[in-house]
Design a protein around this motif. Structure first.
Motif, PDB file in Angstrom:
ATOM      1  N   ASP A 259      -2.628  -2.318 -12.490  1.00  0.00           N
ATOM      2  CA  ASP A 259      -2.487  -2.845 -10.248  1.00  0.00           C
ATOM      3  C   ASP A 259      -3.345  -1.457  -9.881  1.00  0.00           C
ATOM      4  OD1 ASP A 259      -2.544  -3.997  -8.922  1.00  0.00           O
ATOM      5  OD2 ASP A 259       0.111  -4.775  -9.321  1.00  0.00           O
ATOM      6  N   THR A 260      -3.524  -1.923  -8.962  1.00  0.00           N
ATOM      7  CA  THR A 260      -3.833  -1.330  -7.462  1.00  0.00           C
ATOM      8  C   THR A 260      -2.815  -0.784  -6.488  1.00  0.00           C
ATOM      9  OG1 THR A 260      -5.067  -2.637  -6.507  1.00  0.00           O
ATOM     10  CG2 THR A 260      -6.032  -1.349  -8.071  1.00  0.00           C
ATOM     11  N   VAL A 261      -2.599   0.015  -6.215  1.00  0.00           N
ATOM     12  CA  VAL A 261      -0.564   0.370  -5.402  1.00  0.00           C
ATOM     13  C   VAL A 261      -1.106   1.217  -4.200  1.00  0.00           C
ATOM     14  CG1 VAL A 261       1.930   1.045  -5.533  1.00  0.00           C
ATOM     15  CG2 VAL A 261       0.839  -0.308  -7.331  1.00  0.00           C
ATOM     16  N   ASN A 262      -0.785   0.922  -3.148  1.00  0.00           N
ATOM     17  CA  ASN A 262      -0.922   1.545  -2.124  1.00  0.00           C
ATOM     18  C   ASN A 262       0.232   2.696  -2.183  1.00  0.00           C
ATOM     19  OD1 ASN A 262      -0.415   2.697   0.873  1.00  0.00           O
ATOM     20  ND2 ASN A 262      -2.454   2.215   1.091  1.00  0.00           N
ATOM     21  N   ILE A 263      -0.472   4.082  -2.032  1.00  0.00           N
ATOM     22  CA  ILE A 263       1.024   5.218  -1.702  1.00  0.00           C
ATOM     23  C   ILE A 263       0.890   5.849  -0.567  1.00  0.00           C
ATOM     24  CG2 ILE A 263       2.405   6.962  -3.172  1.00  0.00           C
ATOM     25  CD1 ILE A 263       1.294   6.280  -5.770  1.00  0.00           C
ATOM     26  N   LYS A 264       1.432   6.446   0.232  1.00  0.00           N
ATOM     27  CA  LYS A 264       1.826   7.334   0.606  1.00  0.00           C
ATOM     28  C   LYS A 264       0.344   7.011   2.040  1.00  0.00           C
ATOM     29  CE  LYS A 264       5.152   9.742  -0.399  1.00  0.00           C
ATOM     30  NZ  LYS A 264       5.593   9.704  -0.069  1.00  0.00           N
ATOM     31  N   GLY A 265      -0.110   5.958   2.452  1.00  0.00           N
ATOM     32  CA  GLY A 265      -1.430   4.782   3.288  1.00  0.00           C
ATOM     33  C   GLY A 265      -2.963   5.248   2.251  1.00  0.00           C
ATOM     34  N   ARG A 266      -3.065   5.851   1.336  1.00  0.00           N
ATOM     35  CA  ARG A 266      -3.701   5.614   0.320  1.00  0.00           C
ATOM     36  C   ARG A 266      -3.775   4.672  -1.164  1.00  0.00           C
ATOM     37  NH1 ARG A 266      -7.096   9.945   1.697  1.00  0.00           N
ATOM     38  NH2 ARG A 266      -8.167  10.141  -0.245  1.00  0.00           N
ATOM     39  N   ASP A 267      -5.127   4.386  -1.397  1.00  0.00           N
ATOM     40  CA  ASP A 267      -5.373   3.343  -2.253  1.00  0.00           C
ATOM     41  C   ASP A 267      -5.593   3.641  -3.675  1.00  0.00           C
ATOM     42  OD1 ASP A 267      -4.944   0.890  -0.599  1.00  0.00           O
ATOM     43  OD2 ASP A 267      -6.831   1.184  -0.402  1.00  0.00           O
ATOM     44  N   THR A 268      -4.489   3.521  -5.071  1.00  0.00           N
ATOM     45  CA  THR A 268      -4.435   4.208  -5.911  1.00  0.00           C
ATOM     46  C   THR A 268      -4.794   3.153  -7.513  1.00  0.00           C
ATOM     47  OG1 THR A 268      -1.462   4.624  -6.269  1.00  0.00           O
ATOM     48  CG2 THR A 268      -2.751   6.258  -5.009  1.00  0.00           C
ATOM     49  N   TYR A 269      -5.380   3.822  -8.172  1.00  0.00           N
ATOM     50  CA  TYR A 269      -5.168   3.155  -9.829  1.00  0.00           C
ATOM     51  C   TYR A 269      -3.928   3.127 -10.121  1.00  0.00           C
ATOM     52  CZ  TYR A 269     -10.380   3.012  -9.094  1.00  0.00           C
ATOM     53  OH  TYR A 269     -10.898   2.532  -7.950  1.00  0.00           O
ATOM     54  N   MET A 270      -3.142   2.464 -10.485  1.00  0.00           N
ATOM     55  CA  MET A 270      -1.935   2.529 -11.513  1.00  0.00           C
ATOM     56  C   MET A 270      -2.840   2.583 -13.007  1.00  0.00           C
ATOM     57  SD  MET A 270       1.831   0.277 -11.026  1.00  0.00           S
ATOM     58  CE  MET A 270       2.739   0.217 -12.215  1.00  0.00           C
ATOM     59  N   ILE A 271      -2.485   3.796 -13.828  1.00  0.00           N
ATOM     60  CA  ILE A 271      -3.102   3.296 -15.002  1.00  0.00           C
ATOM     61  C   ILE A 271      -1.642   3.842 -16.161  1.00  0.00           C
ATOM     62  CG2 ILE A 271      -4.220   4.495 -16.565  1.00  0.00           C
ATOM     63  CD1 ILE A 271      -6.724   4.890 -14.522  1.00  0.00           C
ATOM     64  N   TYR A 272      -1.503   2.882 -16.909  1.00  0.00           N
ATOM     65  CA  TYR A 272      -0.809   3.139 -18.157  1.00  0.00           C
ATOM     66  C   TYR A 272      -1.594   3.904 -19.382  1.00  0.00           C
ATOM     67  CZ  TYR A 272       1.369   1.997 -22.443  1.00  0.00           C
ATOM     68  OH  TYR A 272       2.601   2.168 -23.734  1.00  0.00           O
TER      69      TYR A 272
END
Length: 831
Positions: A259-272
């Motif tokens: 998924d792509t998730v926003n953390i602390k106002g920054r976009d991140t890739y969510m990698i398993y």
């Protein structure tokens, strides 16, 4: 010892309900969706585990939560007051996630490769010259009372309407009643972390442990999870795994973009990520949140699922001024996993459910099945590039002398939030229980027993001195001990006396010591001894005391020398990562076998030796902890090196001979993730000058001179030649090498699970001036000695069996004479 203390606390302490909701996320075919994202209405995030299950803290502000998963339609779930479990099914999307595909390869792998390439730019310990911060940690062992049945009844039996007999135990109810009021165990600490010159040091400013006036330092030093997410290895519960972002990780792990998730106002890739091995509990798995701009780790979830279900979470704050994600919070949780066997730890049994099979009825869960350990750390007061000097940088952990004596005002200043009523009661109730049941004293007793002592008032009785056996003394009956802190913290007296039933002689020793410096464990000691010792044996003065219920090799020894004399020494850890002993001794030696030493044409049947000796062990890769009671090795690592030099002192106190001896050894151990272990030992000695046979080298033989294999069956030693006969070889110079490789335990039957160990040993030696040694017949090791063997340890109740074969230039003519069969015994404490 650390593991002993923590597991004892975790599994044997049975004493604010935390309101939670639980659930499972599945697809339309009812298959679990691992690592789905759960986001509450007040912007708190969590993820499902590998089985699609999740636990969410029930927050007052939260009235709903969002469930999302790559390739599936997101769902918003309303939180109902009385509902505790949510089963959520997601429908698959018709359109695919818009992924950023840089090449034709797996997009997750492409991202991970960029993470690896940018590690040094994103790792605070590489990018920053220095930093420091404070951290508040709280660790609890507790349970969720809402998960416990807690039926109230006595341990009685009754029949229902179908005339079925039902047994009800009130233990669950009692446990639920206790756990609703307090935690089973609780500890807090305030630490200051300092990094500089590529070293990280933790200084513990305050520590508080429920039920203990004096904290258990082994528990404080226990490494639950890695501090840094960027190391080559990642550590969970003192077990090292290959880091999923290490240079070689792509060959060991599979990766998937979730998924792509926003953390602390920054976009991140969510990698398993998951280890490629197919076997159960094969390694680390989890989720990495990767910043889309700089490919730094913005959040990490690490997990091991096996006998214990262990997870570690790292959360970060983005620092714009440094263009860096810096760790802000860590969470560690350990719960009971699943296994098809019960596990014994320190005499207690822990039950686990196995995988459910046909016609298999799982046992009823007990209260302890819901117990878990939770450790949370919050970092604050962070400063970057401070360049402030670090005091005693060689220490990994330093605990201030007043750390356990901090007032409540200190804790209120640093706690992220005030203690709730349940935590307050935990301190009050466990402190009172500890005093009533003398838990602190009993734990101290257990620690001493493991080291071979039993405290009796101001004296610790030495269990090693009570009884033993060898072929010269017969049964050796004795009594010995050393004074403890109840006598004095700065002065000690120790000694022993013994009687041999076969030689009919009394032996004794008396010594005393004075503490010069507590921080470096510096003692000045003096001893007077009248005893016997095996000939040509090697003793390193800095070797740690090892307590065994039995010591197998000395049973077969029949050749000793008597020694009487005094020695004075200084022992200290003043040099970082070392322990040293400097000793002066005068000894009268009398061989108790047919032997004369020819020195300048004069035959000596006894002699006097006045010697000076320095012995030092250096552990450059270990971590050391400074506590209010002294310095200890908190994390033993390899290789480690031991060096000892002994020099006779001519014309001093009637010394007879002039000689010098150099002894050394190097030890290395490597533990593998699959339960295997390799250990290496390289040891040698070099005697120069005129040295009697009593003080040369025999290279640790352990075989009896008997006709048949059956007659030669004895107990195996630890590092001894099992096929070499006693007094067969002597050397003035030698080198010894041993390699052992142990495999994970093999299951033959439920209670028969031997540990297979392959062993190879070899030695070379030489004897200078053989004409000086008159009496015994012996051979030399000029051409080398070789043996290999197989050990099946812990076949049943700790007993095992081994077979060894002698080969090479010193092989004997008869095939059967080269074979040795040995019994082994390993005391299993369940650790």
């Amino acid at each position: 010892m650390k593991l002993f203390c923590l597991l004892t606390l975790f599994f044997t302490l049975t004493i604010q309900a935390q309101f939670q909701i639980n659930g499972i996320v599945t697809d339309s075919n009812n298959k679990p969706l691992p690592f789905a994202t759960i986001t509450t209405s007040d912007n708190h995030n969590t993820i499902t585990d590998v089985d699609g299950k999740f636990t969410l803290n029930y927050l007052v502000k939260a009235n709903h939560f969002l469930v999302s998963y790559i390739g599936f339609q997101s769902r918003t779930i309303e939180i109902l007051d009385q509902k505790k479990f949510y089963s959520i099914s997601l429908s698959q999307k018709t359109d695919d996630l818009k992924e950023v595909i840089i090449s034709n390869e797996n997009p997750a792998l492409t991202i991970i490769k960029k993470v690896i390439a940018n590690k040094d730019k994103n790792n605070p310990q590489k990018k920053l010259s220095s930093f420091q911060y404070k951290s508040y940690n709280k660790l609890i062992v507790t349970a969720n009372p809402d998960s416990i049945d807690g039926r109230i009844d006595s341990s009685a039996a009754y029949k229902d309407f179908d005339k079925k007999r039902i047994n009800i135990d009130s233990s669950d109810y009692k446990f639920k009643e206790i756990i609703s009021k307090q935690h089973l165990f609780q500890t807090e600490k305030i630490s200051q972390y300092q990094f500089g010159n590529h070293k990280l040091k933790e200084t513990i400013l305050g520590t508080k442990m429920a039920g203990f006036k004096q904290p258990i330092y082994e528990v404080i030093a226990f490494n639950l999870q890695s501090i840094s997410i960027y190391g080559v290895k990642y550590e969970l519960f003192e077990t090292k795994y290959e880091n999923p972002i290490s240079n070689g990780a792509p060959s060991s792990y599979n990766y998937k973009l979730l998924d792509t998730v926003n953390i602390k106002g920054r976009d991140t890739y969510m990698i398993y990520f998951k280890n490629k091995q197919k076997r159960k509990s094969s390694g680390l798995e989890g989720v990495l949140y990767i910043d889309q701009e700089n490919f730094a780790v913005a959040k990490a979830v690490m997990r091991i699922k096996g006998v214990l279900d262990i997870s570690g979470i790292h959360e970060f704050e983005y620092v714009p001024s440094e263009k860096l994600w810096f760790q802000s919070n860590t969470t560690f949780k350990i719960v009971k996993g699943k296994n098809d066997d019960d596990i014994k730890i320190l005499g207690g049994t822990i039950q686990f459910d196995g995988d459910v099979e046909d016609n298999f009825e799982p046992r009823k869960k007990s209260a302890s099945d819901f117990t878990y350990l939770l450790s949370e750390s919050n970092n604050f007061d962070i400063h970057y590039n401070t360049n402030e000097p670090i005091k005693n940088p060689a220490l990994y952990i330093e605990i201030k002398d007043d750390a356990s004596k901090k007032p409540e005002a200190f804790w209120n200043e640093y706690r992220k939030e005030s203690l709730d009523l349940k935590s307050q009661k935990t301190y009050q109730l466990l402190d009172s229980i500890s005093i009533k049941k003398r838990i602190e004293n009993r734990l101290g007793l257990g620690r001493k027993i493991i080291n071979g002592y039993v405290p009796i008032g101001p004296v610790d009785l030495d269990l090693k001195k009570i009884i033993s056996f060898n072929n010269y003394e017969g049964f050796r009956l004795g009594l010995g001990g050393i004074t403890n802190d109840r006598f004095s913290k700065n002065f000690r007296i120790e000694g022993y006396s013994a009687y041999g039933t076969k030689d009919g002689e009394f032996k004794y020793s008396l010594g005393t010591g004075v503490l010069l410096d507590k921080n470096t464990n510096t003692w000045v000691n003096g001893y007077y001894t009248d005893d016997v010792r095996e000939i040509a044996s090697t003793f390193f003065a800095v070797d740690k005391r090892v307590f065994k219920i039995y010591d197998p090799r000395p049973i077969n020894i029949s050749t000793f020398y008597k020694y009487t004399g005094w020695r004075a020494n200084v022992q200290s850890k003043i040099v970082p990562k070392t322990e040293a002993v400097l000793e002066l001794a005068r000894t009268y030696v009398q061989p108790e076998f047919d032997y004369l030493f020819n020195y300048n044409g004069k035959l000596y049947s006894n002699y006097i030796m006045t010697t000076a000796m320095v012995s030092i062990v250096w552990a450059p890769f270990s971590d050391f902890m400074q506590t209010p009671t002294g310095r200890t090795e908190s994390d033993k690592r390899f290789p480690r090196f031991t060096f000892q030099y002994t020099q006779s002192l001519p014309n001093v106190l009637e010394n007879d001979f002039t000689f010098g001896k150099i002894d050394f050894k190097t030890e290395y151990e490597k533990n593998y993730l699959n339960g295997q272990k390799t250990s290496l030992l390289l040891q040698g000695g070099y005697a120069m000058g005129d040295v009697p046979l009593t003080h040369l080298y025999n290279t640790m033989p352990n075989n009896l001179t008997k006709e048949t294999i059956i007659q030669r069956i004895t107990f195996a030693g630890r590092n001894s030649f099992e096929t070499m006969f006693f007094n067969e070889f002597f050397s003035s110079q030698y080198i010894f090498f041993q390699i052992k490789h142990g495999f994970d335990r093999i299951r033959i039957l439920k209670k028969v699970r031997p540990s297979l160990v392959l062993v190879t040993r070899m030695a070379w030696g030489n004897m200078e001036n053989p004409e000086q040694h008159v009496g015994p017949e012996y051979k030399t090791l000029d051409k080398g000695f070789f043996e290999s063997g197989i050990e099946l340890n812990k076949i049943y109740k700790g007993f095992g069996l081994g077979g060894f074969y002698r080969y090479g230039p010193n092989q004997l003519l008869k095939f059967e004479d080269n074979i040795a069969v040995k019994i082994s015994y390993v005391l299993d404490l369940g650790l």
